[in-house]
Design a protein around this motif. Structure first.
Motif, PDB file in Angstrom:
ATOM      1  N   ARG A  46       0.835  -1.203   0.000  1.00  0.00           N
ATOM      2  CA  ARG A  46       0.000   0.000   0.000  1.00  0.00           C
ATOM      3  C   ARG A  46       0.868   1.251   0.000  1.00  0.00           C
ATOM      4  NH1 ARG A  46      -5.078   1.435   2.194  1.00  0.00           N
ATOM      5  NH2 ARG A  46      -5.729  -0.549   1.289  1.00  0.00           N
ATOM      6  N   MET A  70      -9.566   0.235  -5.098  1.00  0.00           N
ATOM      7  CA  MET A  70      -8.830  -1.027  -4.957  1.00  0.00           C
ATOM      8  C   MET A  70      -9.510  -1.944  -3.951  1.00  0.00           C
ATOM      9  SD  MET A  70      -4.798   0.192  -5.203  1.00  0.00           S
ATOM     10  CE  MET A  70      -4.505  -0.469  -3.617  1.00  0.00           C
ATOM     11  N   PRO A  73     -13.196  -3.561  -5.885  1.00  0.00           N
ATOM     12  CA  PRO A  73     -12.904  -3.703  -7.316  1.00  0.00           C
ATOM     13  C   PRO A  73     -14.128  -3.929  -8.200  1.00  0.00           C
ATOM     14  CG  PRO A  73     -12.195  -5.650  -6.132  1.00  0.00           C
ATOM     15  CD  PRO A  73     -12.640  -4.648  -5.103  1.00  0.00           C
TER      16      PRO A  73
END
Length: 151
Positions: A46, A70, A73
């Motif tokens: 990350r 993210m 999704p």
């Protein structure tokens, strides 16, 4: 891994890592028995993602939106396209601004093509005139006496 190792692995300053944690961009790690943060591979990934986005000069608010995407999704990526389009527009505006700055500096440099001193320097004269809000008409290097005669 401890925060120092995470910082070294990603090239991100310790205080920046802590800031990303406080702002919610980087999940808070679990603590070891001794109170030290215990970062995992997911933190490293990350943080590397955030760092890359910052290298692209993407604002933190937009990075937050990318991180949300993210994490979800299944959402339509159209918003991501708009976000990147907006970033491209910001970059293009900065490029235009930098090109204008380059032209201005080149014109300023052209005001003095020889080595002179103090009051005779066209560059200094142009800078002082601009600082006082005056439109200086001299675009070539002239002495102060010559400028007064022509002005």
């Amino acid at each position: 891994m401890r925060i120092g190792a995470l910082a070294a692995a990603t090239g991100v300053d310790l205080e920046t890592i802590r800031y990303y944690e406080k702002s919610g961009l980087l999940p808070e790690p679990q603590r070891q028995d001794n109170g030290y943060r215990d970062y995992q591979q997911a933190h490293l990934e990350r943080l590397a993602f955030i760092r890359h986005c910052r290298a692209l000069d993407i604002p933190l608010a937009d990075i937050r939106r990318l991180v949300q995407f993210m994490e979800n999704p299944a959402e339509d990526c159209g918003d991501i396209n708009h976000l990147i389009d907006a970033q491209i527009e910001r970059v293009q505006a900065r490029l235009a601004s930098m090109q204008a700055l380059e032209k201005q500096l080149s014109r300023l440099r052209a005001a003095c093509d020889e080595a002179h001193h103090g009051r005779e320097c066209g560059i200094l004269h142009e800078l002082v005139a601009a600082a006082h809000g005056e439109a200086c008409l001299c675009h070539t290097h002239t002495s102060s006496a010559e400028h007064k005669k022509s002005g």
